[in-house]
Design a protein around this motif. Structure first.
Motif, PDB file in Angstrom:
ATOM      1  N   GLY A   1     -16.128  -7.847  10.502  1.00  0.00           N
ATOM      2  CA  GLY A   1     -15.877  -6.412   9.835  1.00  0.00           C
ATOM      3  C   GLY A   1     -17.045  -5.269   9.778  1.00  0.00           C
ATOM      4  N   THR A   2     -16.631  -4.959  10.750  1.00  0.00           N
ATOM      5  CA  THR A   2     -17.380  -4.258  11.517  1.00  0.00           C
ATOM      6  C   THR A   2     -16.873  -2.178  11.550  1.00  0.00           C
ATOM      7  N   TYR A   3     -16.023  -3.025  10.874  1.00  0.00           N
ATOM      8  CA  TYR A   3     -15.109  -1.848  11.637  1.00  0.00           C
ATOM      9  C   TYR A   3     -14.328  -1.388   9.883  1.00  0.00           C
ATOM     10  N   TRP A   4     -13.016  -2.383  10.361  1.00  0.00           N
ATOM     11  CA  TRP A   4     -12.029  -2.955   9.006  1.00  0.00           C
ATOM     12  C   TRP A   4     -12.880  -2.670   8.455  1.00  0.00           C
ATOM     13  N   GLU A   5     -12.665  -3.022   6.908  1.00  0.00           N
ATOM     14  CA  GLU A   5     -13.668  -3.505   6.022  1.00  0.00           C
ATOM     15  C   GLU A   5     -13.252  -5.168   6.211  1.00  0.00           C
ATOM     16  N   ALA A   6     -14.491  -5.909   5.304  1.00  0.00           N
ATOM     17  CA  ALA A   6     -14.349  -7.365   5.127  1.00  0.00           C
ATOM     18  C   ALA A   6     -14.242  -7.783   4.373  1.00  0.00           C
ATOM     19  N   PRO A   7     -12.993  -8.983   3.833  1.00  0.00           N
ATOM     20  CA  PRO A   7     -12.388  -9.347   2.220  1.00  0.00           C
ATOM     21  C   PRO A   7     -13.727  -9.245   1.439  1.00  0.00           C
ATOM     22  N   SER A   8     -13.456  -8.432   0.697  1.00  0.00           N
ATOM     23  CA  SER A   8     -14.324  -8.825  -0.739  1.00  0.00           C
ATOM     24  C   SER A   8     -13.624  -8.502  -1.682  1.00  0.00           C
ATOM     25  N   TYR A   9     -14.585  -9.259  -2.594  1.00  0.00           N
ATOM     26  CA  TYR A   9     -13.377  -8.761  -4.981  1.00  0.00           C
ATOM     27  C   TYR A   9     -14.194  -7.782  -4.894  1.00  0.00           C
ATOM     28  N   THR A  10     -14.359  -7.068  -6.244  1.00  0.00           N
ATOM     29  CA  THR A  10     -15.092  -6.392  -7.136  1.00  0.00           C
ATOM     30  C   THR A  10     -14.170  -6.841  -8.233  1.00  0.00           C
TER      31      THR A  10
ATOM     32  N   VAL B   1      -2.255  13.446   6.939  1.00  0.00           N
ATOM     33  CA  VAL B   1      -1.794  14.374   6.323  1.00  0.00           C
ATOM     34  C   VAL B   1      -3.038  14.497   5.929  1.00  0.00           C
ATOM     35  N   ALA B   2      -4.643  13.923   5.050  1.00  0.00           N
ATOM     36  CA  ALA B   2      -5.167  14.545   4.324  1.00  0.00           C
ATOM     37  C   ALA B   2      -6.310  13.756   4.300  1.00  0.00           C
ATOM     38  N   GLN B   3      -7.444  15.049   3.240  1.00  0.00           N
ATOM     39  CA  GLN B   3      -8.969  14.323   3.877  1.00  0.00           C
ATOM     40  C   GLN B   3      -9.310  13.873   2.208  1.00  0.00           C
ATOM     41  N   LEU B   4      -9.931  13.067   1.984  1.00  0.00           N
ATOM     42  CA  LEU B   4     -11.203  12.813   0.485  1.00  0.00           C
ATOM     43  C   LEU B   4     -12.448  13.196   0.921  1.00  0.00           C
ATOM     44  N   PRO B   5     -12.893  13.577  -0.233  1.00  0.00           N
ATOM     45  CA  PRO B   5     -14.191  14.120  -0.426  1.00  0.00           C
ATOM     46  C   PRO B   5     -15.127  12.531  -0.331  1.00  0.00           C
ATOM     47  N   SER B   6     -16.349  12.945   0.462  1.00  0.00           N
ATOM     48  CA  SER B   6     -17.075  12.108   0.439  1.00  0.00           C
ATOM     49  C   SER B   6     -18.138  11.258  -0.646  1.00  0.00           C
ATOM     50  N   THR B   7     -17.218  11.635  -2.317  1.00  0.00           N
ATOM     51  CA  THR B   7     -17.638  10.846  -3.642  1.00  0.00           C
ATOM     52  C   THR B   7     -15.988  10.490  -3.544  1.00  0.00           C
ATOM     53  N   CYS B   8     -15.130  10.353  -2.892  1.00  0.00           N
ATOM     54  CA  CYS B   8     -14.093   9.053  -2.582  1.00  0.00           C
ATOM     55  C   CYS B   8     -13.815   8.510  -1.000  1.00  0.00           C
ATOM     56  N   ARG B   9     -14.847   7.898  -0.721  1.00  0.00           N
ATOM     57  CA  ARG B   9     -14.578   7.432   0.571  1.00  0.00           C
ATOM     58  C   ARG B   9     -15.318   5.927   0.609  1.00  0.00           C
ATOM     59  N   PRO B  10     -14.191   5.333   1.638  1.00  0.00           N
ATOM     60  CA  PRO B  10     -13.922   3.481   1.477  1.00  0.00           C
ATOM     61  C   PRO B  10     -15.850   3.266   2.609  1.00  0.00           C
ATOM     62  N   GLU B  11     -16.492   2.182   2.474  1.00  0.00           N
ATOM     63  CA  GLU B  11     -17.695   2.123   3.603  1.00  0.00           C
ATOM     64  C   GLU B  11     -16.783   2.287   4.350  1.00  0.00           C
ATOM     65  N   LYS B  12     -15.907   1.227   4.822  1.00  0.00           N
ATOM     66  CA  LYS B  12     -15.476   0.982   5.782  1.00  0.00           C
ATOM     67  C   LYS B  12     -14.023   1.011   5.813  1.00  0.00           C
ATOM     68  N   ALA B  13     -13.406   1.465   7.032  1.00  0.00           N
ATOM     69  CA  ALA B  13     -11.814   1.419   7.077  1.00  0.00           C
ATOM     70  C   ALA B  13     -10.806   0.055   6.685  1.00  0.00           C
ATOM     71  N   LEU B  14      -9.766   0.968   5.562  1.00  0.00           N
ATOM     72  CA  LEU B  14      -9.150   0.481   4.760  1.00  0.00           C
ATOM     73  C   LEU B  14      -7.289   0.647   4.991  1.00  0.00           C
ATOM     74  N   ILE B  15      -6.355  -0.431   4.781  1.00  0.00           N
ATOM     75  CA  ILE B  15      -5.402  -0.435   5.467  1.00  0.00           C
ATOM     76  C   ILE B  15      -4.171  -0.754   3.831  1.00  0.00           C
ATOM     77  N   PHE B  16      -3.639  -0.398   3.595  1.00  0.00           N
ATOM     78  CA  PHE B  16      -2.457  -0.200   2.052  1.00  0.00           C
ATOM     79  C   PHE B  16      -0.859  -0.282   2.852  1.00  0.00           C
ATOM     80  N   ASN B  17      -0.265  -0.224   1.623  1.00  0.00           N
ATOM     81  CA  ASN B  17       1.152  -0.201   1.925  1.00  0.00           C
ATOM     82  C   ASN B  17       2.145   0.272   0.920  1.00  0.00           C
ATOM     83  N   VAL B  18       2.345   1.288   1.970  1.00  0.00           N
ATOM     84  CA  VAL B  18       2.864   2.157   0.935  1.00  0.00           C
ATOM     85  C   VAL B  18       4.322   3.008   0.966  1.00  0.00           C
ATOM     86  N   ASN B  19       5.085   3.254   0.457  1.00  0.00           N
ATOM     87  CA  ASN B  19       6.261   4.030  -0.046  1.00  0.00           C
ATOM     88  C   ASN B  19       6.710   5.124   1.026  1.00  0.00           C
TER      89      ASN B  19
END
Length: 321
Positions: free
Chosen positions: A143-152, A65-83
């Motif tokens: 953690g090679t393709y999907w992001e490994a668990p981390s906290y920030t 559906v959409a694409q984010l710019p290079s300044t707003c992209r994750p280090e590795k792929a992420l999965i979210f739960n949305v409505n």
């Protein structure tokens, strides 16, 4: 729409850029477009060390559906739960910025509200959680393709990201002392086409409690909270984020006990809600003050034990099941 059993509802997971905050429209793909009407246009905001998304997208010819710019992209792929109204939906954000709704859902639209993550160019350092995992859980695929668990740790918040697999359902992890909430919080996380209830306790323990437990994996992306040291005596926040307790409507009240009271905080034009409420009049739940309101109507995915629940926040501050 969605779950209204058990006589309670978790507000944790509601997070958005206020009507005074900076917003940029996402770039649409496959003929997708803003839903329009009373609903907020799909946006992204790069605020401090975080990307915050929101708004409603109408599907085009595919779920890419959409694409984010290079300044707003994750280090590795992420999965979210949305409505997606009464249904949950899995949303993927890839390293090239593409946003894809891949499974779940009942309608030809997707809400981006509630999605936030630490981008790859963030100045805040993420810290690995692999050693904190319990019950045989490990990073998905190493953690090679999907992001490994981390906290920030960023702006008084602790944010978790990443995908885990192959563990026993129950005690998932124990967070370090610097990343713990002041009270027990309930999150709505993704398990492919299912929603999963995951609780985080003040002693750092992270538990799967109910809902989806298929496919042998769970996304931790979406867990975020004001960490415990921001509370004084469990009753009020210090100056970081200036959070306050949220007044409820129509007989809804704080659930009490070990669970966090309903609260809101506003920092750098980002409004965050947390806490557990109980009641029986499903509809108007609360009203947010003027400093914590969206530009237009937005839709969130929150938890009702094994069910997903749609909660909308309106420009006048109304919070509605």
């Amino acid at each position: 729409a969605g779950g209204k059993s058990h006589g309670w509802l978790s507000l944790t997971g509601i997070k958005f850029v206020t009507n005074k905050g900076p917003k940029t429209q996402v770039s649409f793909l496959s003929g997708a477009k803003n839903y329009g009407g009373v609903f907020e246009d799909a946006y992204y905001s790069k605020i401090n060390s975080e990307c915050v998304l929101g708004g409603l997208i109408k599907k085009g010819s595919s779920w890419e559906v959409a694409q984010l710019p290079s300044t707003c992209r994750p280090e590795k792929a992420l999965i979210f739960n949305v409505n997606n109204h009464q249904c949950t939906m899995r949303l993927n954000i890839y390293t090239d910025g593409k946003i894809t709704a891949s499974t779940g859902g009942c309608h030809a639209w997707v809400s981006l509200s509630g999605v936030s993550f630490i981008p790859k160019d963030s100045k805040s350092s993420s810290r690995a959680l692999a050693s904190s995992l319990k019950s045989s859980w490990v990073p998905y695929g190493g953690g090679t393709y999907w992001e490994a668990p981390s906290y920030t740790l960023v702006d008084g918040e602790c944010l978790l990201q990443g995908l885990i697999q192959k563990g026993s359902w129950g005690h998932i992890a124990t967070l370090p002392a610097e990343c713990r909430p002041y009270k027990r919080l309930i999150f709505n996380l993704n398990n492919h086409q299912y929603t999963s209830r995951v609780d985080v306790l003040p002693d750092g323990r992270v538990y799967w409690v109910a809902g989806g437990k298929s496919h042998g994996w769970l996304s931790l992306t979406g867990i975020r909270f004001e960490f415990e040291t921001n509370w004084k005596f469990g009753e009020s926040f210090n100056s970081v984020g200036n959070p306050k307790f949220l007044g409820t409507q129509n007989g809804w009240n704080a659930y009490g006990g070990s669970y966090g009271r309903p609260s809101f905080s506003v920092s750098d034009s980002i409004c965050i809600l947390d806490g557990l409420i109980k009641g029986s009049k499903w509809g108007h739940l609360a009203t947010l003050p003027s400093e914590c309101r969206p530009r237009e109507r937005i839709i969130f995915n929150v938890n009702n034990h094994q069910y997903t629940t749609r909660v909308d926040v309106l420009p006048d501050g109304g919070v509605y099941w």
